[in-house]
Design a protein around this motif. Structure first.
Motif, PDB file in Angstrom:
ATOM      1  N   ASP A   1      85.994  60.536  -3.802  1.00  0.00           N
ATOM      2  CA  ASP A   1      86.216  61.957  -3.482  1.00  0.00           C
ATOM      3  C   ASP A   1      87.698  62.043  -2.544  1.00  0.00           C
ATOM      4  N   VAL A   2      88.131  63.190  -2.847  1.00  0.00           N
ATOM      5  CA  VAL A   2      89.348  63.452  -2.048  1.00  0.00           C
ATOM      6  C   VAL A   2      89.250  65.080  -1.386  1.00  0.00           C
ATOM      7  N   ASP A   3      90.158  65.118  -0.366  1.00  0.00           N
ATOM      8  CA  ASP A   3      90.089  66.416   0.210  1.00  0.00           C
ATOM      9  C   ASP A   3      91.516  66.580   1.223  1.00  0.00           C
TER      10      ASP A   3
ATOM     11  N   VAL B   1      89.814  60.628   2.082  1.00  0.00           N
ATOM     12  CA  VAL B   1      88.961  59.863   0.864  1.00  0.00           C
ATOM     13  C   VAL B   1      87.550  59.738   1.300  1.00  0.00           C
ATOM     14  N   LEU B   2      86.817  60.260   0.530  1.00  0.00           N
ATOM     15  CA  LEU B   2      84.974  60.252   0.881  1.00  0.00           C
ATOM     16  C   LEU B   2      84.425  59.021  -0.192  1.00  0.00           C
ATOM     17  N   SER B   3      83.907  58.271   0.508  1.00  0.00           N
ATOM     18  CA  SER B   3      83.157  57.212  -0.325  1.00  0.00           C
ATOM     19  C   SER B   3      81.682  56.806   0.030  1.00  0.00           C
ATOM     20  N   GLY B   4      81.109  56.142  -0.690  1.00  0.00           N
ATOM     21  CA  GLY B   4      79.734  55.742  -0.402  1.00  0.00           C
ATOM     22  C   GLY B   4      78.577  56.437  -0.990  1.00  0.00           C
ATOM     23  N   ILE B   5      77.452  56.249  -1.497  1.00  0.00           N
ATOM     24  CA  ILE B   5      76.443  56.942  -2.040  1.00  0.00           C
ATOM     25  C   ILE B   5      75.165  56.112  -1.613  1.00  0.00           C
TER      26      ILE B   5
ATOM     27  N   ASP C   1      79.436  70.443  -0.899  1.00  0.00           N
ATOM     28  CA  ASP C   1      78.464  70.068  -0.112  1.00  0.00           C
ATOM     29  C   ASP C   1      78.592  69.172   1.090  1.00  0.00           C
ATOM     30  N   ASP C   2      80.113  68.541   0.991  1.00  0.00           N
ATOM     31  CA  ASP C   2      80.292  67.522   2.194  1.00  0.00           C
ATOM     32  C   ASP C   2      81.971  67.660   2.280  1.00  0.00           C
TER      33      ASP C   2
ATOM     34  N   ASN D   1      85.519  73.299   0.666  1.00  0.00           N
ATOM     35  CA  ASN D   1      85.520  72.658  -0.509  1.00  0.00           C
ATOM     36  C   ASN D   1      86.164  71.402  -0.596  1.00  0.00           C
ATOM     37  N   TYR D   2      85.790  70.389  -1.434  1.00  0.00           N
ATOM     38  CA  TYR D   2      86.695  69.321  -1.647  1.00  0.00           C
ATOM     39  C   TYR D   2      86.654  68.824  -3.206  1.00  0.00           C
TER      40      TYR D   2
END
Length: 344
Positions: free
Chosen positions: A329-331, A219-223, A172-173, A179-180
């Motif tokens: 999350d990571v990618d 690194v993905l963060s935040g909701i 999704d992101d 993909n991640y």
């Protein structure tokens, strides 16, 4: 009277010729007080670049009547990626001011239309143009995990069995590709460790020293614009020669024990919203367990662990975390030599 006149004339001539030079020192008055003027418009050598071609570059040229701070901003209209090039001069030299398709901050550029702006400090003049990227830049490095074909072979995923645990692929992101890997959830008891991803490595062909070897991780963060309090990532690197997964009864690989040569870097806190590229030279890693020579030799790295942790909501210091999920999350985990990823 005549003697005084001759003396004054002689002194005047000394001062006059003593102060005359072929070259002037310091800036011209126009450099300081003159009005800014453009001598030419912004010229872009290639408005439709194919950055996958090894030698294809975009070159910029513009000149003006005085040295000034200038900035070229390139904004991807779909990706939101941004590349900035800046300097202080009276000319933007196309032999020096070039773009190879890289970004100053993630996300990466896509095959997309980009808006180009040239601005000048404290001046209203703004020059605009566009660039249409036909093919994106290919970054050099050892791709450890881009998650395009799933989890890397022989990798081990572990997570606690608590609330909303993710630790799975998602599309999704992604930062790069399609993909991640999601790493997050919410702990229902007083436990900081949520889960981890362990990946085996063979880097025997690497020749770089620790200060010239980089671990790059998106690194993905935040909701909904919020982040859990004191959430962080531990990156562990093992140089142990022990088998990666010899003991099938445990929940992780076997090369990060306290008796083995393991190094650690902590990304703490992970408190931003969106994607961020973290780039670390190997010499920044501290000794976690000294089971070897403690020299940090990239060619001897045998595994890497990405570990998700956070202050639990059950802890008196972080009661607010009972109402928000951890997200680290990571990618695009890629190892580079000579420079960090975004400096290529």
């Amino acid at each position: 009277m005549s003697k005084t006149f001759y003396k004054l004339s002689f002194i005047f001539l000394i001062i006059l010729f003593g102060c005359s030079k072929d070259e002037l020192e310091g800036p011209l008055l126009n450099e300081i007080f003159g009005n800014f003027q453009l001598n030419s418009s912004l010229t872009i050598s290639n408005n439709s670049p194919d950055f996958s071609a090894s030698n294809e570059l975009v070159k910029f040229h513009c000149d003006f009547n005085k040295s000034i701070e200038w900035k070229i901003a390139i904004l991807g209209l779909e990706s939101g990626s941004l590349k900035e090039i800046s300097g202080f001069s009276n000319v933007i030299d196309s032999n020096e001011v070039i773009w190879n398709g890289n970004t100053s901050q993630v996300p990466f550029f896509k095959k997309e239309l980009c808006a180009v702006e040239l601005t000048f400090l404290n001046e209203v003049d703004t020059l605009r143009d566009t660039i249409n990227i036909l093919e994106t830049k290919t970054y050099d490095g050892i791709v450890v995990a881009d998650f395009e074909n799933g989890i890397p072979p022989e990798a081990i995923v572990f997570h606690q069995f608590s609330m909303n645990m993710t630790f799975e692929l998602s599309d999704d992101d992604p930062l790069e590709g399609n993909n991640y890997f999601k790493m997050g959830g919410r702990m229902g008891w007083n436990e900081w460790f949520l889960g981890s991803l362990d990946i085996p490595l063979d880097l025997t062909s690497v020749n770089s020293p620790a200060n010239d070897f980089y671990i790059n991780l998106g690194v993905l963060s935040g909701i909904n614009g919020e982040t859990a309090s004191d959430q962080f990532i531990n990156i562990l690197v093992s140089e142990s020669t022990y088998p990666f997964n010899d003991d099938l009864s445990n929940n992780a690989s076997d090369v990060f024990q306290d008796t083995m040569e393991v190094y650690k870097y902590q990304i703490r806190p992970v408190d931003w919203d969106g994607w961020k590229m973290i780039s670390l030279s190997y010499d920044q890693f501290e000794v976690k367990s000294s089971g070897g020579n403690n020299l940090r030799e990239p060619k001897n790295i045998t595994a890497i662990k990405i570990q998700c942790q956070s202050c639990p909501g059950a802890n008196a210091n972080c009661p607010g975390n009972m109402a928000i999920d951890v997200r680290t999350d990571v990618d695009f985990l890629i190892l580079t030599q000579g420079s960090d990823l975004l400096s290529q």
